[in-house]
Design a protein around this motif. Structure first.
Motif, PDB file in Angstrom:
ATOM      1  N   ASN A 103     -46.492   7.037  34.630  1.00 53.15           N
ATOM      2  CA  ASN A 103     -45.782   5.983  34.181  1.00 53.15           C
ATOM      3  C   ASN A 103     -44.772   6.239  33.281  1.00 53.15           C
ATOM      4  N   LEU A 104     -43.439   5.793  33.949  1.00 54.73           N
ATOM      5  CA  LEU A 104     -42.264   5.914  33.481  1.00 54.73           C
ATOM      6  C   LEU A 104     -41.905   5.586  32.172  1.00 54.73           C
ATOM      7  N   GLY A 105     -42.340   4.268  31.866  1.00 52.15           N
ATOM      8  CA  GLY A 105     -42.203   3.951  30.522  1.00 52.15           C
ATOM      9  C   GLY A 105     -42.936   4.657  29.425  1.00 52.15           C
ATOM     10  N   HIS A 132     -35.282  10.057  34.879  1.00 48.15           N
ATOM     11  CA  HIS A 132     -34.995   9.004  35.494  1.00 48.15           C
ATOM     12  C   HIS A 132     -34.539   7.738  34.716  1.00 48.15           C
ATOM     13  N   ASN A 134     -35.617   4.649  34.074  1.00 46.27           N
ATOM     14  CA  ASN A 134     -36.802   3.965  33.364  1.00 46.27           C
ATOM     15  C   ASN A 134     -37.262   4.850  32.337  1.00 46.27           C
ATOM     16  N   ARG A 137     -34.626   4.457  29.531  1.00 40.74           N
ATOM     17  CA  ARG A 137     -34.926   3.097  28.779  1.00 40.74           C
ATOM     18  C   ARG A 137     -36.138   3.299  27.705  1.00 40.74           C
ATOM     19  N   GLY A 138     -37.233   3.774  28.258  1.00 43.56           N
ATOM     20  CA  GLY A 138     -38.455   3.931  27.520  1.00 43.56           C
ATOM     21  C   GLY A 138     -38.140   4.727  26.088  1.00 43.56           C
TER      22      GLY A 138
END
Length: 234
Positions: A103-105, A132, A134, A137-138
């Motif tokens: 899970n990238l987040g 990445h 994403n 952002r996380g």
């Protein structure tokens, strides 16, 4: 691997600036709104935003970033060299190892927690690129606050490896050494056999009956907080 990354949103750009990212362009849709955000949420960076903000049209913003953003702020930055201290003995803070995260987040949120609690770095095994968009952002841009990288294998990993699994010893009874590697399994499959094989100790995070598991970020946060709390008490 070096390269360029797109930083999406005011808070991501804010953290990148604070932690010394090499930023080439700061794009904004509304200069007054951006400076108001800086004045209220990052007054230490108000002058920098004032000097560096480049006002662009919505079409130009989307062309560079790939989409719009509620804050109307983005930046282009150099990806930091992957300098995670996997082979460094005598670290003064634990290294977080994520075993094949999916899970990238979650990966980004772990980096954010690790930066906040002063970990020495975050490294991952598997196919996911920890840089990445994403993941960035996380992390809210906190990739630039500590080393972040990907490992091809476990060779050269220095320090005692403490793996986290539901069947391990209770974390509350453990003291985490400053140079420890804290290993967490993937969200669905847990720890791999390769990581279990190098673990010096397996710990578990206390959990109420009938609760099946914690989120990966929650687990990393509790482990790092336990390390920090015990260190302060010693």
């Amino acid at each position: 691997m070096s390269g360029h990354v797109v930083l999406e949103g005011f808070h991501v750009v804010k953290h990148a600036l604070r932690f010394g990212a090499t930023i080439h362009r700061v794009l904004v849709l509304d200069l007054a709104a951006t400076l108001a955000l800086a004045a209220s949420h990052a007054p230490d960076l108000l002058d920098e935003f004032t000097a560096r903000a480049e006002v662009v049209t919505p079409a130009e913003f989307t062309a560079v970033v790939g989409r719009t953003h509620p804050t109307g702020v983005a930046a282009l930055a150099d990806r930091s060299a992957e300098r995670a201290p996997v082979a460094t003995s005598g670290r003064s803070a634990p290294l977080v190892l994520l075993d094949n995260p999916k899970n990238l987040g979650n990966l980004g949120a772990v980096i954010r927690v690790a930066a906040g609690l002063g970990a020495s770095g975050v490294v991952s095994l598997g196919d996911v690129d920890p840089w990445h968009p994403n993941v960035l952002r996380g992390s809210a841009g906190l990739h630039f606050a500590l080393p972040v990288g990907r490992l091809a294998d476990l060779d050269g990993l220095a320090g005692p490896v403490l793996a986290f699994d539901a069947g391990g010893e209770d974390l509350r009874d453990a003291v985490i050494p400053d140079d420890a590697v804290l290993a967490f399994g993937s969200e669905r499959h847990g720890l791999s056999d390769a990581v279990r094989a190098v673990a010096d100790r397996v710990l578990s995070i206390p959990m109420r009956d009938k609760v099946s598991s914690y989120n990966l970020t929650t687990s990393a946060a509790m482990a790092l907080y336990h390390w920090d709390l015990r260190r302060r008490d010693s």
